[in-house]
Design a protein around this motif. Structure first.
Motif, PDB file in Angstrom:
ATOM      1  N   TYR A 105      68.535 133.741  58.491  1.00  0.00           N
ATOM      2  CA  TYR A 105      68.371 132.489  58.742  1.00  0.00           C
ATOM      3  C   TYR A 105      69.369 132.078  59.742  1.00  0.00           C
ATOM      4  CZ  TYR A 105      67.278 127.747  57.321  1.00  0.00           C
ATOM      5  OH  TYR A 105      67.040 126.406  57.419  1.00  0.00           O
ATOM      6  N   LEU A 106      70.610 132.196  59.700  1.00  0.00           N
ATOM      7  CA  LEU A 106      71.414 131.534  60.183  1.00  0.00           C
ATOM      8  C   LEU A 106      71.173 131.806  62.063  1.00  0.00           C
ATOM      9  CD1 LEU A 106      75.248 131.759  59.991  1.00  0.00           C
ATOM     10  CD2 LEU A 106      74.314 132.263  62.379  1.00  0.00           C
ATOM     11  N   LEU A 107      70.608 132.965  62.396  1.00  0.00           N
ATOM     12  CA  LEU A 107      70.494 133.246  63.621  1.00  0.00           C
ATOM     13  C   LEU A 107      69.131 132.405  64.189  1.00  0.00           C
ATOM     14  CD1 LEU A 107      71.317 137.092  63.465  1.00  0.00           C
ATOM     15  CD2 LEU A 107      72.248 135.484  65.238  1.00  0.00           C
ATOM     16  N   THR A 108      68.084 132.312  63.200  1.00  0.00           N
ATOM     17  CA  THR A 108      66.909 131.589  63.354  1.00  0.00           C
ATOM     18  C   THR A 108      67.201 130.304  63.919  1.00  0.00           C
ATOM     19  OG1 THR A 108      66.420 131.061  61.308  1.00  0.00           O
ATOM     20  CG2 THR A 108      65.173 133.090  62.196  1.00  0.00           C
ATOM     21  N   VAL A 109      68.266 129.653  63.356  1.00  0.00           N
ATOM     22  CA  VAL A 109      68.892 128.233  63.623  1.00  0.00           C
ATOM     23  C   VAL A 109      69.405 128.246  64.799  1.00  0.00           C
ATOM     24  CG1 VAL A 109      70.400 126.348  62.749  1.00  0.00           C
ATOM     25  CG2 VAL A 109      68.943 127.686  61.010  1.00  0.00           C
ATOM     26  N   PHE A 110      70.203 129.298  64.939  1.00  0.00           N
ATOM     27  CA  PHE A 110      71.023 129.349  66.502  1.00  0.00           C
ATOM     28  C   PHE A 110      70.014 129.404  67.539  1.00  0.00           C
ATOM     29  CE2 PHE A 110      72.250 132.087  69.836  1.00  0.00           C
ATOM     30  CZ  PHE A 110      73.171 131.466  70.589  1.00  0.00           C
ATOM     31  N   LEU A 111      68.870 130.080  67.413  1.00  0.00           N
ATOM     32  CA  LEU A 111      67.799 130.197  68.510  1.00  0.00           C
ATOM     33  C   LEU A 111      67.202 129.190  68.821  1.00  0.00           C
ATOM     34  CD1 LEU A 111      66.518 133.924  68.297  1.00  0.00           C
ATOM     35  CD2 LEU A 111      68.074 133.082  69.863  1.00  0.00           C
ATOM     36  N   SER A 112      66.862 127.876  67.665  1.00  0.00           N
ATOM     37  CA  SER A 112      66.322 126.855  67.945  1.00  0.00           C
ATOM     38  C   SER A 112      66.991 125.664  67.937  1.00  0.00           C
ATOM     39  CB  SER A 112      65.190 126.816  66.669  1.00  0.00           C
ATOM     40  OG  SER A 112      65.859 127.040  65.356  1.00  0.00           O
ATOM     41  N   ALA A 113      68.414 126.041  67.898  1.00  0.00           N
ATOM     42  CA  ALA A 113      69.293 124.660  67.731  1.00  0.00           C
ATOM     43  C   ALA A 113      69.177 123.788  69.134  1.00  0.00           C
ATOM     44  CB  ALA A 113      70.722 125.021  67.616  1.00  0.00           C
ATOM     45  N   LYS A 114      68.950 122.593  69.162  1.00  0.00           N
ATOM     46  CA  LYS A 114      69.026 121.808  70.629  1.00  0.00           C
ATOM     47  C   LYS A 114      70.553 121.175  70.777  1.00  0.00           C
ATOM     48  CE  LYS A 114      64.513 121.611  71.644  1.00  0.00           C
ATOM     49  NZ  LYS A 114      64.635 122.931  71.231  1.00  0.00           N
ATOM     50  N   CYS A 115      71.268 121.416  69.883  1.00  0.00           N
ATOM     51  CA  CYS A 115      72.616 120.745  70.001  1.00  0.00           C
ATOM     52  C   CYS A 115      73.783 121.759  70.466  1.00  0.00           C
ATOM     53  CB  CYS A 115      73.258 120.232  68.531  1.00  0.00           C
ATOM     54  SG  CYS A 115      73.259 121.742  67.627  1.00  0.00           S
ATOM     55  N   PRO A 116      74.946 121.473  71.133  1.00  0.00           N
ATOM     56  CA  PRO A 116      75.851 122.372  71.642  1.00  0.00           C
ATOM     57  C   PRO A 116      76.355 123.224  70.321  1.00  0.00           C
ATOM     58  CG  PRO A 116      76.426 120.450  72.406  1.00  0.00           C
ATOM     59  CD  PRO A 116      75.240 120.185  71.312  1.00  0.00           C
TER      60      PRO A 116
END
Ligand code: CTP
Length: 404
Positions: A105-116
Motif C-alpha cells: 500500500y505504501l508504494l501505491t501511495v508513493f507512485l500516485s503522490a502529487k506532493c514532494p
C-alpha cells in the motif's frame, strides 16, 4: 510554522521505525496534521496502535479495510498530503520506489503522490554502500525527492558506520526548513531564460549550441517549488519543466527570446538569464534551401550580432528588481565573469568553467562560483544541477535580504 500542514509519514521495515513516534509528536506539537502508512514488515518494529493513538487517525497498510469492508484510496491519500516523508526508508523500499514496483500500500501511495517526497534511509552499512542502493538514492534525488542523509554510528547489527537513520529531531528540522523555503518566494514574479537558441540559415539549417537547458529548468523548478510565480522562456530543449505552475514560453531564436523577455521584464521581481543565447545570427535567412555550388569549395556566411538580452534588462532594471546572469567561460573565468557582471550592470553572476569534467552543457552536474555586485565570490562543490539551483536561490535570497 507547521500549523495546518498535512504530512504523510510512510514507515518501512527497519529497526529505526521505533523512533518514529517521537517524530510524530514533534510534528503534532507544531500544529501539523499527521497520517501514517506502514508496510506490513514495519509493524514488526512499531505498533500501528501507538501511531494511530499519537496521530488520532487510523494507520493504513492495506488498500482494503477488512473491518469496515471499505477501500482506502491510495490516490486520495497522495493528494491529501503536502509532504510525504518515508522514514525509515529500507533498501528494499528504495529499490521499489526507483523501479516503480507497487506491491504494498505504501508504494501505491508513493507512485500516485502529487506532493514532494522526502526519504530518510536506514540500513546496515554494507547495504547502504552497495552500488545498487547508491544508484537508487541518486536516481530518486535526480527525480526531485528530498534526501535526508543517514548518519554514521553504531548500527543494530553491531557494526559501526553510515546507514543509521537520521535522528527524529533532525528529520523534523528538515521538514520545517522544507516548508520555510517552500514559502519564501511566494508572491515574487520570477523570469528565467534557459536552453540554446537556433538562428536560421535557411529553412533546414541553423546555428545552435549544445545547451540542454537543464540548469535553467532546475532553477525554474526550484523557484516554483518555493512559491514563486515563474515564467520560463525556453529555447529548443528536450526537457520538460514538469511543474504545472510554471508559465512556459517556448522560443527558437535569440530575437524571439529577446521579445518575450522584454515583454515580461517590467512585471518581474527577479530575472535569471541562464540561456546560451547565440551572439551572432546570419545577416539574411535564405528563403529556399541553399544549394552546393559545384565550382566552390568554400562557403561564406555573413553574421551579425544579436541583441544582448541580459545587458538590455541590466540597463533598464529598477532598484527593486534583481537581475542574475550566467557566464560560461573556458579561460580566465573569474576575470571574465566579473567583467560581465559590471558591464551588463547586473546584481549577480553565476560562473561555470567549461574546462573541467562534470561541468557544462551536457552534464547533469555543475560546479559554480557565484559573484555578487560587490565582487564577493562564493565557490561551490561539484553537485547535481538541482542542488546547484538551490544554491542559486539561497544566494539570491541572501542578496535581497542584505539590501533591505
Ligand atoms: N546573454 C544574453 N543575450 C545574448 C548573449 C548572452 O542574454 N545575446 C546572457 C546569457 O544568458 C548569460 C550572459 O549573457 O546570462 C553571459 O553569456 P555568455 O555567453 O557567457 O557571454 P557573452 O556576453 O555572450 O560574451 P562572450 O560570448 O564574449 O563570452
Amino acid at each position: 510554522m507547521l500549523t495546518g500542514k498535512k504530512i504523510l509519514l510512510g514507515i518501512t521495515g527497519s529497526i529505526a521505525a521505533y523512533k518514529i513516534p517521537l517524530l510524530v509528536r514533534l510534528l503534532k506539537k507544531e500544529g501539523a496534521y499527521v497520517r501514517v502508512v506502514m508496510t506490513p514488515s514495519a509493524k514488526d518494529f512499531v505498533t500501528p496502535l501507538t501511531l494511530s493513538t499519537l496521530t488520532s487517525s487510523p494507520v493504513l497498510s492495506h488498500g482494503f479495510d477488512e473491518h469496515t469492508g471499505s477501500w482506502n484510496s491510495h490516490v486520495e491519500l497522495g493528494l491529501w498530503a503536502d509532504l510525504f516523508v518515508i522514514a525509515p526508508a529500507s533498501a528494499n523500499t528504495l529499490a521499489k520506489m526507483t523501479y516503480g514496483i507497487a506491491d504494498n500500500y505504501l508504494l501505491t501511495v508513493f507512485l500516485s503522490a502529487k506532493c514532494p517526497v522526502m526519504f530518510a534511509p536506514a540500513m546496515d552499512l554494507d547495504m547502504y554502500k552497495h552500488p545498487a542502493t547508491q544508484h537508487n538514492i541518486k536516481t530518486l534525488i535526480e527525480r526531485g525527492c528530498i534526501f535526508v542523509a543517514p548518519s554514521s554510528g553504531e548500527l543494530a547489527s553491531g557494526l559501526c558506520g553510515e546507514g543509521r537513520m537520521e535522528e527524529p529531531q533532525k528529520i523534523y528540522e528538515k521538514i520545517k526548513s522544507y516548508f520555510q523555503k517552500k514559502l519564501r518566494y511566494s508572491g515574487k514574479k520570477v523570469l528565467i531564460t534557459a536552453g540554446p537558441t537556433y538562428e536560421a540559415i535557411d529553412p533546414v539549417r541553423f546555428i545552435g549550441n549544445h545547451s540542454s537547458g537543464l540548469m535553467g529548468i532546475e532553477i525554474a523548478r526550484a523557484f516554483a517549488d518555493q512559491g514563486a510565480d515563474v515564467t520560463l522562456v525556453l529555447g529548443p530543449s528536450n526537457i520538460s519543466p514538469e511543474r504545472k505552475n510554471i508559465n512556459l514560453l517556448p522560443v527558437t531564436s535569440a530575437k524571439e527570446m529577446y521579445d518575450s523577455v522584454m515583454a515580461f521584464f517590467p512585471k518581474t521581481d527577479i530575472a535569471i538569464l541562464s540561456a546560451a543565447v547565440a551572439d551572432f545570427k546570419p545577416e539574411t535567412v535564405a528563403e529556399q534551401k541553399i544549394k552546393k555550388n559545384p565550382d566552390n569549395d568554400t562557403f561564406t556566411l555573413k553574421l551579425v550580432k544579436t541583441d544582448d538580452i541580459l545587458k538590455n534588462i541590466g540597463d533598464r532594471k529598477k532598484d527593486n528588481q534583481v537581475v542574475v546572469g550566467f557566464a560560461l567561460e573556458t579561460e580566465n573565468g573569474l576575470t571574465n565573469a566579473k567583467k560581465k557582471l559590471h558591464t551588463k550592470n547586473i546584481d549577480m553572476i553565476v560562473l561555470n568553467q567549461m574546462n573541467e569534467s562534470g561541468v557544462g552543457f551536457k552534464t547533469k552536474t555543475n560546479r559554480v562560483s557565484i559573484i555578487t555586485k560587490d565582487d564577493v565570490v562564493t565557490d561551490y562543490d561539484l553537485k547535481p544541477k538541482n542542488e546547484v539551483a538551490l544554491d542559486v536561490l539561497d544566494s539570491i535570497y541572501q542578496y535581497i535580504n542584505s539590501k533591505i
